[in-house]
Design an enzyme around this catalytic site. Structure first.
Site, mmCIF file in Angstrom:
data_model
loop_
_atom_site.group_PDB
_atom_site.id
_atom_site.type_symbol
_atom_site.label_atom_id
_atom_site.label_comp_id
_atom_site.label_asym_id
_atom_site.label_seq_id
_atom_site.Cartn_x
_atom_site.Cartn_y
_atom_site.Cartn_z
ATOM 1 N N THR A 109 0.298 -1.365 -0.017
ATOM 2 C CA THR A 109 0.012 0.018 -0.045
ATOM 3 C C THR A 109 1.226 1.221 0.080
ATOM 4 O O THR A 109 0.795 1.906 -0.956
ATOM 5 C CB THR A 109 -0.818 -0.341 1.238
ATOM 6 O OG1 THR A 109 -1.471 -1.780 1.393
ATOM 7 C CG2 THR A 109 -2.107 1.012 1.226
ATOM 8 N N GLN B 159 1.538 -12.420 -1.756
ATOM 9 C CA GLN B 159 0.249 -13.185 -2.316
ATOM 10 C C GLN B 159 -0.141 -11.595 -3.751
ATOM 11 O O GLN B 159 -0.465 -12.336 -4.081
ATOM 12 C CB GLN B 159 -1.152 -13.037 -1.852
ATOM 13 C CG GLN B 159 -1.256 -13.773 -0.542
ATOM 14 C CD GLN B 159 -2.596 -13.595 0.694
ATOM 15 O OE1 GLN B 159 -1.796 -13.166 1.428
ATOM 16 N NE2 GLN B 159 -3.661 -14.534 0.060
ATOM 17 N N HIS C 230 0.708 -15.753 -6.330
ATOM 18 C CA HIS C 230 -0.544 -15.799 -7.243
ATOM 19 C C HIS C 230 -0.149 -15.193 -8.429
ATOM 20 O O HIS C 230 -0.693 -14.586 -9.720
ATOM 21 C CB HIS C 230 -1.575 -14.670 -6.920
ATOM 22 C CG HIS C 230 -2.759 -14.470 -5.932
ATOM 23 N ND1 HIS C 230 -2.363 -14.028 -4.739
ATOM 24 C CD2 HIS C 230 -2.941 -16.305 -5.565
ATOM 25 C CE1 HIS C 230 -3.512 -14.706 -3.958
ATOM 26 N NE2 HIS C 230 -3.450 -16.037 -4.370
ATOM 27 N N CYS D 289 1.987 -18.078 -22.708
ATOM 28 C CA CYS D 289 0.769 -18.748 -23.383
ATOM 29 C C CYS D 289 0.090 -20.024 -22.677
ATOM 30 O O CYS D 289 0.919 -20.497 -21.442
ATOM 31 C CB CYS D 289 1.977 -19.403 -24.359
ATOM 32 S SG CYS D 289 0.731 -20.254 -25.832
ATOM 33 N N CYS E 63 1.459 -23.178 -24.358
ATOM 34 C CA CYS E 63 2.432 -24.408 -24.218
ATOM 35 C C CYS E 63 3.492 -23.449 -23.419
ATOM 36 O O CYS E 63 2.616 -22.490 -22.416
ATOM 37 C CB CYS E 63 3.553 -24.414 -25.628
ATOM 38 S SG CYS E 63 3.614 -21.999 -26.361
ATOM 39 N N CYS F 216 0.930 -16.414 -29.143
ATOM 40 C CA CYS F 216 2.779 -16.179 -28.476
ATOM 41 C C CYS F 216 2.851 -16.677 -30.052
ATOM 42 O O CYS F 216 2.688 -17.489 -30.909
ATOM 43 C CB CYS F 216 1.729 -18.111 -28.522
ATOM 44 S SG CYS F 216 3.465 -19.544 -27.702
ATOM 45 N N CYS G 27 3.202 -21.127 -30.971
ATOM 46 C CA CYS G 27 2.077 -21.932 -31.235
ATOM 47 C C CYS G 27 1.100 -21.556 -31.269
ATOM 48 O O CYS G 27 0.121 -21.847 -31.465
ATOM 49 C CB CYS G 27 1.688 -22.921 -30.320
ATOM 50 S SG CYS G 27 0.719 -22.281 -28.763
ATOM 51 N N ASN H 202 -0.638 -6.630 10.374
ATOM 52 C CA ASN H 202 -1.994 -5.760 9.894
ATOM 53 C C ASN H 202 -2.277 -4.277 10.094
ATOM 54 O O ASN H 202 -2.585 -4.776 11.982
ATOM 55 C CB ASN H 202 -2.842 -7.171 9.408
ATOM 56 C CG ASN H 202 -3.619 -6.849 7.929
ATOM 57 O OD1 ASN H 202 -2.916 -5.924 7.234
ATOM 58 N ND2 ASN H 202 -4.884 -7.035 8.000
HETATM 59 ZN ZN LIG Z 1 2.158 -21.109 -26.929
#
Ligand SMILES: [Zn+2]
Length: 253
Positions: A34, A108, A128, A136, A139, A161, A164, A227
């Site tokens: 923050t 996080q 996260h 991608c 792939c 991508c 692919c 916190n």
């Molecule tokens: Zn790809």
């Protein structure tokens, strides 16, 4: 200033606990960033409150099915408005001072500020994911976000991508996507090995990673919670400090 006395005692207590520990696991949430100006998501000025489109783009189902949502999200990212340029704050820097005491830093957050503050990348788990890279969805292609944004600025509205042809997305875990099992396992393992868990800037409501706190408690590990507001597991903390995060960490690390 009578009311500050209990806080002083808690800080002193926390400082001693950190000093006496040699294997520390840290879990951080949005609250630590923050002070760096990272906007929250759902508050009055939150990213998603002001940009409901950005919230939809963070849901894997909308993202994969709507080219319009992807195009607007890429345009927003390329404009620099979604993630303003930010730097680590005193809280990140204080945690970086834990150095050899640090067993694992689980965050996080997707902002990469712990790395920028000097915490060792090989001891950070970004549960996260992060916004520094694009991946991608089909792939293993992974590239710096800036490369994709450059393609957007050069006229590709919805870059795909280069290997692919699959969809590209920031390397964050979107709603509807599973967390990486290996990251969860590594986090859980670190709790078994640590002597102290510090939970910082998180209300500990987001699972499954919040469960490291009751796990640590059940294994008899010491727990410090810092916190600005009450958390789900305040009752399990050896030291509970409800105060400004950056200045608290400067005091105790
Ligand atoms: Zn790809």
């Amino acid at each position: 200033m009578e009311q500050n006395k209990p806080i002083e005692r808690e800080l002193e207590n926390a400082r001693e606990v950190v000093n006496d520990s040699s294997k520390v696991v840290v879990l951080t949430g949005a609250g630590i960033s923050t002070d760096s100006g990272i906007p929250d998501f759902r508050g009055p000025n939150g990213v998603w409150t002001k940009n409901p489109e950005a919230e939809k783009a963070s849901n894997i189902r909308y993202y994969t099915t709507s080219a319009e949502i992807r195009k607007r999200n890429w345009a927003l990212r390329a404009s620099g408005d979604l993630w303003p340029t930010v730097a680590p704050n005193d809280g990140h820097k204080a945690l970086a001072k834990l150095e050899e005491k640090l067993l694992l830093l689980i965050t996080q957050n997707v902002d990469g500020l712990h790395q920028l503050a000097g915490s060792p990348a090989d001891r950070i788990v970004e549960i996260h994911g992060n916004t520094r890279n694009v991946q991608c969805l089909d792939c293993d292609y992974l590239a710096p976000m800036e490369e994709a944004l450059e393609r957007v600025r050069n006229g590709e509205e919805d870059p795909h991508c280069e290997i692919c042809g699959g969809l590209l997305k920031s390397a964050t875990i979107s709603f509807g996507q599973s967390l990486i099992a290996e990251d969860l396992l590594r986090s859980e393992q670190s709790i078994h090995e640590c002597d102290l868990l510090m939970a910082i800037g998180t209300t500990l409501t987001v699972g499954p990673i919040n469960r490291v706190v009751p796990l640590a408690h059940s294994l008899g590990k010491l727990i410090i919670i810092v916190n600005g507001e009450p958390t789900e597991y305040d009752a399990l903390a050896e030291c509970l400090i409800r105060a400004d995060i950056s200045s608290t960490l400067q005091e105790i690390c």
